[in-house]
Motif scaffolding. Structure first.
Motif, PDB file in Angstrom:
ATOM      1  N   GLU A  16       0.790  -1.227  -0.050  1.00 57.67           N
ATOM      2  CA  GLU A  16      -0.229   0.096  -0.051  1.00 57.67           C
ATOM      3  C   GLU A  16       0.672   1.373   0.129  1.00 57.67           C
ATOM      4  N   HIS A 118       0.860   1.347  13.517  1.00 56.43           N
ATOM      5  CA  HIS A 118      -0.328   0.653  13.829  1.00 56.43           C
ATOM      6  C   HIS A 118      -1.236   0.756  15.245  1.00 56.43           C
ATOM      7  N   GLU A 168      -0.655 -14.049   7.683  1.00 55.29           N
ATOM      8  CA  GLU A 168       0.048 -15.036   6.531  1.00 55.29           C
ATOM      9  C   GLU A 168      -0.871 -16.330   6.622  1.00 55.29           C
ATOM     10  N   PHE A 170      -3.999 -16.904   7.313  1.00 50.90           N
ATOM     11  CA  PHE A 170      -5.279 -16.413   6.793  1.00 50.90           C
ATOM     12  C   PHE A 170      -5.031 -16.578   5.410  1.00 50.90           C
ATOM     13  N   PRO A 182      -5.675 -11.223  -1.281  1.00 46.02           N
ATOM     14  CA  PRO A 182      -5.388 -11.748   0.307  1.00 46.02           C
ATOM     15  C   PRO A 182      -6.517 -12.324   0.538  1.00 46.02           C
ATOM     16  N   PRO A 185     -10.226 -11.070   4.328  1.00 44.65           N
ATOM     17  CA  PRO A 185     -11.286 -10.763   4.137  1.00 44.65           C
ATOM     18  C   PRO A 185     -12.324 -11.910   3.699  1.00 44.65           C
ATOM     19  N   ASP A 188     -13.166 -14.443   6.416  1.00 48.29           N
ATOM     20  CA  ASP A 188     -14.025 -13.617   7.202  1.00 48.29           C
ATOM     21  C   ASP A 188     -15.434 -13.872   6.809  1.00 48.29           C
ATOM     22  N   GLY A 279      -3.685  -5.561   9.962  1.00 49.68           N
ATOM     23  CA  GLY A 279      -4.765  -6.099   8.913  1.00 49.68           C
ATOM     24  C   GLY A 279      -5.835  -6.729   9.618  1.00 49.68           C
ATOM     25  N   ASN A 283     -10.602  -8.430  11.471  1.00 51.08           N
ATOM     26  CA  ASN A 283     -11.751  -9.630  11.188  1.00 51.08           C
ATOM     27  C   ASN A 283     -12.725  -9.718  12.151  1.00 51.08           C
ATOM     28  N   CYS A 309      -6.917  -0.201  10.159  1.00 50.74           N
ATOM     29  CA  CYS A 309      -6.335  -1.387  10.652  1.00 50.74           C
ATOM     30  C   CYS A 309      -4.986  -1.878   9.402  1.00 50.74           C
ATOM     31  N   THR A 310      -5.594  -1.594   8.226  1.00 52.65           N
ATOM     32  CA  THR A 310      -4.732  -2.302   7.203  1.00 52.65           C
ATOM     33  C   THR A 310      -3.585  -0.992   6.885  1.00 52.65           C
ATOM     34  N   ASP A 311      -2.712  -1.310   6.227  1.00 57.06           N
ATOM     35  CA  ASP A 311      -1.536  -0.274   5.999  1.00 57.06           C
ATOM     36  C   ASP A 311      -2.109   0.817   5.502  1.00 57.06           C
TER      37      ASP A 311
HETATM   38  O1  KG4 Z   1      -1.632  -4.661   8.079  1.00 58.87           O
HETATM   39  P1  KG4 Z   1      -1.934  -5.242   6.790  1.00 58.87           P
HETATM   40  O2  KG4 Z   1      -2.443  -4.330   5.771  1.00 58.87           O
HETATM   41  O3  KG4 Z   1      -0.526  -5.318   5.939  1.00 58.87           O
HETATM   42  C1  KG4 Z   1       0.710  -5.850   6.553  1.00 58.87           C
HETATM   43  O4  KG4 Z   1       1.553  -5.016   7.384  1.00 58.87           O
HETATM   44  O5  KG4 Z   1       1.134  -7.251   6.624  1.00 58.87           O
HETATM   45  O6  KG4 Z   1      -2.100  -6.790   6.866  1.00 58.87           O
HETATM   46  C2  KG4 Z   1      -2.557  -7.638   5.737  1.00 58.87           C
HETATM   47  C3  KG4 Z   1      -3.097  -8.790   6.343  1.00 58.87           C
HETATM   48  C4  KG4 Z   1      -3.471 -10.068   5.163  1.00 58.87           C
HETATM   49  O7  KG4 Z   1      -2.566 -10.997   5.394  1.00 58.87           O
HETATM   50  C5  KG4 Z   1      -4.938  -9.835   4.982  1.00 58.87           C
HETATM   51  O8  KG4 Z   1      -5.073 -11.230   4.594  1.00 58.87           O
HETATM   52  C6  KG4 Z   1      -5.101  -9.814   6.397  1.00 58.87           C
HETATM   53  O9  KG4 Z   1      -4.293  -8.789   6.975  1.00 58.87           O
HETATM   54  N1  KG4 Z   1      -6.779  -9.420   6.840  1.00 58.87           N
HETATM   55  C7  KG4 Z   1      -7.895  -9.973   7.517  1.00 58.87           C
HETATM   56  C8  KG4 Z   1      -8.751  -9.281   7.241  1.00 58.87           C
HETATM   57  N2  KG4 Z   1      -8.502  -8.100   6.343  1.00 58.87           N
HETATM   58  C9  KG4 Z   1      -7.302  -8.121   6.160  1.00 58.87           C
HETATM   59  N3  KG4 Z   1      -7.586 -11.298   8.053  1.00 58.87           N
HETATM   60  C10 KG4 Z   1      -8.541 -11.785   8.568  1.00 58.87           C
HETATM   61  N4  KG4 Z   1      -9.977 -11.063   8.412  1.00 58.87           N
HETATM   62  C11 KG4 Z   1      -9.908 -10.057   7.850  1.00 58.87           C
HETATM   63  N5  KG4 Z   1     -11.212  -9.525   7.749  1.00 58.87           N
END
Ligand code: KG4
Ligand code: ZN
Length: 348
Positions: A16, A118, A168, A170, A182, A185, A188, A279, A283, A309-311
């Motif tokens: 991102e 974060h 990872e 997931f 990825p 989601p 979920d 990320g 969930n 929560c995501t980057d």
């Molecule tokens: O924090 P992030 O955007 O990037 C990193 O710093 O890694 O996290 C991305 C991760 C991916 O593995 C993605 O599958 C996971 O977050 N993720 C979720 C959900 N949304 C994103 N895992 C479980 N449930 C979700 N709803």
């Protein structure tokens, strides 16, 4: 005129390109350009592809952030940038852009830790962080339990994943189930139709000796292997794979361990506030179970909205603004991008 610092944050540690602007604890804009679609066909983030996408997206994303917030670059009080941890080539693009801005504008530059960002981002949604706060950070690259006494300088790791990160796991399980990358989601979503107690998947590092040595650590690779094996056996037997039940049972195993250990860490350290970030904090089952268990334990729970929560760049700007507000010195202009920046080092 406000005396709160106006800070632009740049995030490029993974796929991102994030540019956020905050004034103090107020979020003004959070512009994100993702290259996730370019990685989907590879089933994972390809570092070279990510770096090139950051290079393409950087200037347009900065311009969009300024346009949408009405902020002029000349009005900024500081630039903040993710210095690490993350993909080296990706980090370098953000760090170089931040240095160019800081030099061109004559503003201080703060190179900050992605993981602390974060945590810090939650101030734009829920106000100042209680000190101390327990932070459960769960993303594609990291799963950590952190005791945060001061997000700008005192972050102590209590535990972390000894193998795969939660996100990872997931993503890998989603692949086994034929869901797109990825996978988090998608699992979920699919899990909502499934039975979470259909299959009793293993809870890593929760029993006997493991709890002595790895009380607050996580392990998800055994769980991932157990899911793969379970699916393979079904396929070999020519039976249909109940994707929703597998997804729900897998998700339950991950979320059970994460929330159990996070609440136990709060109890052990006498900490009354738990923050979940990264990320995987998006969930829905994690959010629900964490709320239940925190309520039972008398712990207050803070989880930023999924988009934070995501980057993103807002998290970097939020941490930078808190560094400025606390009077921390700026980073040096030769600050490096550090792909394995330790979580204890909040500022580069
Ligand atoms: O924090 P992030 O955007 O990037 C990193 O710093 O890694 O996290 C991305 C991760 C991916 O593995 C993605 O599958 C996971 O977050 N993720 C979720 C959900 N949304 C994103 N895992 C479980 N449930 C979700 N709803
Ligand atoms: Zn992240």
């Amino acid at each position: 005129m406000s005396d709160e610092p106006l800070v632009l944050g740049i995030e490029t540690s993974c796929d991102e390109t994030g540019v956020g602007i905050v004034r103090g604890r107020t979020l003004l804009v959070d512009a994100v350009a993702s290259s996730v679609d370019e990685h989907a066909r590879f089933g994972g983030v390809v570092p070279e592809v990510a770096s090139r996408a950051h290079l393409d997206a950087m200037v347009p994303t900065i311009e969009r952030a300024c346009r949408e917030s009405g902020v002029r670059l000349a009005d900024l009080d500081a630039i903040a940038v993710t210095a690490g941890p993350g993909l080296l080539g990706a980090l370098v693009v953000g760090v170089a852009a931040a240095k160019a801005l800081a030099v061109g504008l004559g503003t201080p530059l703060y190179g900050v830790n992605h993981l602390a960002s974060h945590v810090a981002v939650d101030v734009v949604e829920h106000g100042p962080l209680p000190e101390p706060t327990m932070a459960l950070l769960v993303s594609g690259g990291h799963s950590s339990l952190l005791l945060v006494t001061d997000v700008t300088g005192d972050v102590r790791p209590l535990g972390a994943s000894i193998d795969d990160a939660a996100g990872e796991a997931f993503d890998k399980v989603a692949r086994v189930l034929g869901l797109p990358f990825p996978g988090g989601p998608h699992i979920d979503r699919v899990a909502r139709e499934g039975n979470s107690v259909a299959i009793d998947f293993p809870r890593g590092l929760t029993a006997g000796k493991d709890m002595e040595r790895h009380r607050f650590d996580f392990s998800f690779s055994g769980l991932k292997t157990a899911v793969s094996r379970w699916v393979q056996l079904r396929e070999r037997a020519g039976e249909p794979v109940p994707v929703a039940d597998v997804a729900a049972s897998f998700q339950e195993a991950v979320v059970d361990v994460l929330t159990r250990k996070a609440v136990a860490a709060c109890r052990a350290e006498g900490v009354e506030d738990l923050l979940i970030g990264g990320g995987v904090a998006a969930n829905s089952r994690l959010r629900a179970m964490a709320q239940e268990r925190c309520d039972m334990a008398g712990v207050r729970l803070r989880v930023p909205r999924p988009g934070l929560c995501t980057d993103n760049g807002a998290m970097v700007a939020a941490l930078g603004a808190q560094m400025v507000a606390r009077g921390r010195d700026a980073s040096r202009l030769d600050l490096p991008a550090d792909s394995s920046m330790p979580v204890t080092l909040v500022q580069a």
